[in-house]
Design a protein around this motif. Structure first.
Motif, PDB file in Angstrom:
ATOM      1  N   HIS A   1       0.864  -1.177   0.000  1.00 20.75           N
ATOM      2  CA  HIS A   1       0.000   0.000   0.000  1.00 20.75           C
ATOM      3  C   HIS A   1       0.903   1.230   0.000  1.00 20.75           C
ATOM      4  O   HIS A   1       1.936   1.245   0.673  1.00 20.75           O
TER       5      HIS A   1
ATOM      6  N   ARG B   1       0.602   5.087  -9.222  1.00 18.90           N
ATOM      7  CA  ARG B   1      -0.329   4.009  -9.560  1.00 18.90           C
ATOM      8  C   ARG B   1       0.189   3.169 -10.720  1.00 18.90           C
ATOM      9  O   ARG B   1      -0.030   1.962 -10.759  1.00 18.90           O
TER      10      ARG B   1
ATOM     11  N   ARG C   1      -1.537  -1.028  -4.193  1.00 14.83           N
ATOM     12  CA  ARG C   1      -2.572   0.007  -4.281  1.00 14.83           C
ATOM     13  C   ARG C   1      -2.015   1.330  -3.777  1.00 14.83           C
ATOM     14  O   ARG C   1      -1.195   1.366  -2.862  1.00 14.83           O
TER      15      ARG C   1
END
Length: 274
Positions: A133, A146, A155
């Motif tokens: 993350h 991204r 993510r």
């Protein structure tokens, strides 16, 4: 704007022209840069435009659209912080410091102030099925990250530090990477133009003493780290002692790692095991 340059081979006169222009613009590694520009350009017109942008002061990585980091080609969009080679030391320290946690599949990695996402992507590439993350407050950085983080199944969230992260990560994070801005506000104006002009100030300015963001990251870290998990932050040599005090004050066990070769300083804070 200069006239379009012919597509050259590394030994052509066109390359010599490019090298001369880059040297005149103050590019120390003109030969290496010329080869990268030549190999990246799709057409002679593209090459001419790329040389013009570089001579005009745009960072090489923004001209190319990518930066090499830990052996990876990381996409870097205009305005996004360019990952520094010295920060590869932080990734290596993360892999070494938390070898036990990272040895198992599915280790949880969080990359705060992620910029292009280079740190998280590089560390995830070392691991076996890491849960990655990343977060950044800069929308341009998030869009760029991204692309890089998706390649390793991670993510990316937009927001301030821990704010946008899923609450389910609390107490589960094995590795918390935070390449926080640590340049004191009064010294931002002394940075090279490539950083000062072409990178977002939010990625550089660390407040009055350069440690404002580090303090915020460290204060919240114990709520997110798993037992035995570690926070790793890059700082300067002269800030290291105060950074260690901050890490210790949050209840983490601090240590400092240094690389003379890369001129890098990393402060590690480990969550005590119960």
């Amino acid at each position: 704007m200069s006239a379009p340059l012919p597509t050259p081979s590394p030994s052509s006169s066109a390359e010599s022209v490019i090298v001369t222009r880059l040297r005149a613009a103050g590019c120390v590694f003109a030969e290496d840069e010329a080869r990268l520009l030549i190999s990246t350009a799709a057409t002679p017109d593209d090459l001419a435009a790329m040389v013009d942008r570089r001579v005009g002061g745009l960072p090489l990585e923004h001209v190319l659209g990518w930066a090499e980091f830990c052996g990876l080609r990381i996409a870097v969009d205009p305005g996004v912080f360019v990952p520094r080679r010295r920060t590869e030391f932080l990734v290596r320290q993360a892999a070494a410091t938390t070898a036990t946690a990272l040895a198992r599949p599915g280790a949880v990695v969080v990359d705060l102030c992620c910029g292009s996402g280079a740190l998280g992507a590089a560390l995830a590439g070392i691991l076996d099925r890491a849960e990655l993350h990343a977060a950044d407050i800069d929308p341009a950085a998030v869009r760029c990250a991204r692309r890089n983080v998706a390649a390793v199944g991670g993510r990316v969230y937009e927001g301030d530090l821990y704010g946008p992260l899923p609450a389910t990560l609390r107490g589960r994070v094995d590795v918390l990477l935070a390449n926080v801005p640590y340049v004191p506000t009064e010294e931002v104006g002394l940075l090279p133009p490539e950083a000062r002009i072409h990178e977002a100030r939010v990625a550089l300015d660390g407040g009055a003493d350069g440690l404002d963001v580090l303090r915020r990251v460290t204060a919240e870290a114990p709520r997110w780290l798993a037992p035995g998990g570690s926070l790793l932050v890059e700082t300067s040599e002269r800030q290291a002692a105060r950074a260690v005090e901050t890490v210790a004050g949050s209840g983490l066990i601090p240590r400092v790692a240094r690389s003379d070769e890369l001129y890098a300083t990393v402060v590690v804070g480990t969550m005590p095991a119960p």
